[in-house]
Design a protein around this motif. Structure first.
Motif, PDB file in Angstrom:
ATOM      1  N   GLU A   1       0.852  -1.189   0.000  1.00  0.00           N
ATOM      2  CA  GLU A   1       0.000   0.000   0.000  1.00  0.00           C
ATOM      3  C   GLU A   1       0.890   1.243   0.000  1.00  0.00           C
ATOM      4  O   GLU A   1       1.822   1.339   0.802  1.00  0.00           O
ATOM      5  CB  GLU A   1      -0.929   0.039   1.206  1.00  0.00           C
TER       6      GLU A   1
ATOM      7  N   VAL B   1      -2.610   3.821  -3.242  1.00  0.00           N
ATOM      8  CA  VAL B   1      -2.505   2.763  -4.249  1.00  0.00           C
ATOM      9  C   VAL B   1      -2.371   1.442  -3.505  1.00  0.00           C
ATOM     10  O   VAL B   1      -1.465   1.277  -2.675  1.00  0.00           O
ATOM     11  CB  VAL B   1      -1.296   2.966  -5.178  1.00  0.00           C
TER      12      VAL B   1
ATOM     13  N   ARG C   1      -2.013  -2.691  -3.850  1.00  0.00           N
ATOM     14  CA  ARG C   1      -1.670  -3.829  -4.721  1.00  0.00           C
ATOM     15  C   ARG C   1      -1.926  -5.130  -3.965  1.00  0.00           C
ATOM     16  O   ARG C   1      -1.543  -5.267  -2.799  1.00  0.00           O
ATOM     17  CB  ARG C   1      -0.207  -3.759  -5.157  1.00  0.00           C
TER      18      ARG C   1
ATOM     19  N   PRO D   1      -3.666  -3.263  -9.700  1.00  0.00           N
ATOM     20  CA  PRO D   1      -3.596  -2.272  -8.607  1.00  0.00           C
ATOM     21  C   PRO D   1      -4.809  -1.351  -8.625  1.00  0.00           C
ATOM     22  O   PRO D   1      -5.368  -1.048  -9.680  1.00  0.00           O
ATOM     23  CB  PRO D   1      -2.304  -1.509  -8.908  1.00  0.00           C
ATOM     24  N   GLU D   2      -5.224  -0.915  -7.454  1.00  0.00           N
ATOM     25  CA  GLU D   2      -6.348   0.011  -7.308  1.00  0.00           C
ATOM     26  C   GLU D   2      -5.858   1.284  -6.640  1.00  0.00           C
ATOM     27  O   GLU D   2      -5.054   1.232  -5.705  1.00  0.00           O
ATOM     28  CB  GLU D   2      -7.462  -0.621  -6.468  1.00  0.00           C
ATOM     29  N   TRP D   3      -6.365   2.408  -7.107  1.00  0.00           N
ATOM     30  CA  TRP D   3      -5.984   3.661  -6.478  1.00  0.00           C
ATOM     31  C   TRP D   3      -7.202   4.565  -6.324  1.00  0.00           C
ATOM     32  O   TRP D   3      -8.220   4.370  -6.988  1.00  0.00           O
ATOM     33  CB  TRP D   3      -4.882   4.374  -7.260  1.00  0.00           C
ATOM     34  N   GLY D   4      -7.079   5.529  -5.434  1.00  0.00           N
ATOM     35  CA  GLY D   4      -8.185   6.451  -5.208  1.00  0.00           C
ATOM     36  C   GLY D   4      -7.700   7.701  -4.505  1.00  0.00           C
ATOM     37  O   GLY D   4      -6.540   7.798  -4.091  1.00  0.00           O
TER      38      GLY D   4
ATOM     39  N   ARG E   1     -11.955   6.170  -4.627  1.00  0.00           N
ATOM     40  CA  ARG E   1     -11.905   5.836  -6.049  1.00  0.00           C
ATOM     41  C   ARG E   1     -11.284   6.993  -6.826  1.00  0.00           C
ATOM     42  O   ARG E   1     -11.266   8.130  -6.358  1.00  0.00           O
ATOM     43  CB  ARG E   1     -13.315   5.557  -6.575  1.00  0.00           C
TER      44      ARG E   1
ATOM     45  N   ASP F   1       4.172   3.682  -8.103  1.00  0.00           N
ATOM     46  CA  ASP F   1       2.743   3.879  -7.864  1.00  0.00           C
ATOM     47  C   ASP F   1       2.318   5.299  -8.224  1.00  0.00           C
ATOM     48  O   ASP F   1       1.190   5.522  -8.688  1.00  0.00           O
ATOM     49  CB  ASP F   1       2.413   3.578  -6.397  1.00  0.00           C
TER      50      ASP F   1
ATOM     51  N   GLU G   1      -3.141   6.807 -15.076  1.00  0.00           N
ATOM     52  CA  GLU G   1      -4.586   6.619 -14.969  1.00  0.00           C
ATOM     53  C   GLU G   1      -5.334   7.951 -15.130  1.00  0.00           C
ATOM     54  O   GLU G   1      -6.416   7.984 -15.715  1.00  0.00           O
ATOM     55  CB  GLU G   1      -4.920   5.994 -13.614  1.00  0.00           C
TER      56      GLU G   1
END
Length: 246
Positions: free
Chosen positions: A149, A166, A168, A174-177, A189, A228, A235
């Motif tokens: 993270e 971010v 992982r 990977p997801e980020w917000g 988000r 990241d 993105e």
């Protein structure tokens, strides 16, 4: 979106007006004028005040730079409807000052609707603030291989904190917000494109993560934090601007 937001952000008032008269200023009255442009003294009639606390009279005056046409002539603007991004002139209620040399744009319905939408976003009590820099970045590895993270904390105008994260997980993308508070929200988000939140990030984050902002000391964590951050920039995408006058 970025062109309009750049104009709306510093504007104290946004006025819809119809041009009544125009006069071209002499070169000696137009310091800093670019080649191929003319500086006009304009008298206009107020049609609507889209935003602003200052009272507007029926008519007012201002200066604006306009591009010369293909023949090198000053375009005739009489009766045209325009949107003006401006600030009031102290002690002169019948005058306004544009926030930039090209802060007069055509008031076609589509543009006016988009400007109104941007102004509504900016006037919201929880509107994302302007970003001034990256304060801290920290990346921590998880218990599983490939798990981590990364948290980035941004400084903003007015002092409000902004947090990017971010996450992982093994075998997953990977997801980020973004959290528009100093608290990291695990459910955060990414902002949708062409919104104020997207504009604040995509148009003002630095191109790379400042090394001095990374709190992690081990090499792997520092590399992951920078990676990241690049993920977030990819993105978000680019921030296209087309204004020629700024």
């Amino acid at each position: 979106y970025a062109d309009l937001a750049d104009l709306a952000d510093p504007a104290v008032m946004v006025v819809k007006a119809q041009i009544r008269k125009q006069s071209t200023l002499a070169p000696e009255q137009s310091p800093g004028l670019r080649p191929g442009w003319a500086r006009l003294y304009v008298e206009a009639r107020t049609l609507a005040l889209l935003t602003g606390k200052s009272a507007m009279g029926e008519s007012f005056k201002y200066l604006v730079d306009v591009r010369l046409d293909a023949r090198g002539k000053v375009p005739k603007l009489k009766k045209r409807e325009v949107l003006l991004f401006a600030v009031p002139v102290a002690g002169r209620p019948a005058e306004i000052q544009l926030v930039d040399v090209d802060a007069q744009i055509p008031a076609d319905p589509a543009t006016e609707a988009r400007v109104r939408s941007i102004l509504t976003e900016m006037a919201s009590p929880d509107a994302p603030p302007g970003i001034t820099g990256i304060r801290d970045a920290l990346s921590v590895a998880g218990n599983l291989a490939g798990e981590s993270e990364t948290q980035l904390f941004l400084d903003s105008k007015g002092g409000a904190s902004i947090a990017l994260s971010v996450i992982r997980r093994p075998g997953m993308a990977p997801e980020w917000g973004v959290s528009w508070t100093e608290l990291v929200d695990q459910a955060a988000r990414p902002p949708q494109r062409d919104t104020l939140g997207w504009y604040r990030l995509a148009c003002f984050l630095p191109e790379s993560l400042p090394p001095e902002a990374i709190l992690s000391r081990d090499g792997a964590s520092r590399v992951r934090a920078a990676e990241d951050y690049r993920l977030i920039l990819r993105e978000l995408g680019t921030c296209p601007r087309s204004r020629s006058g700024a």
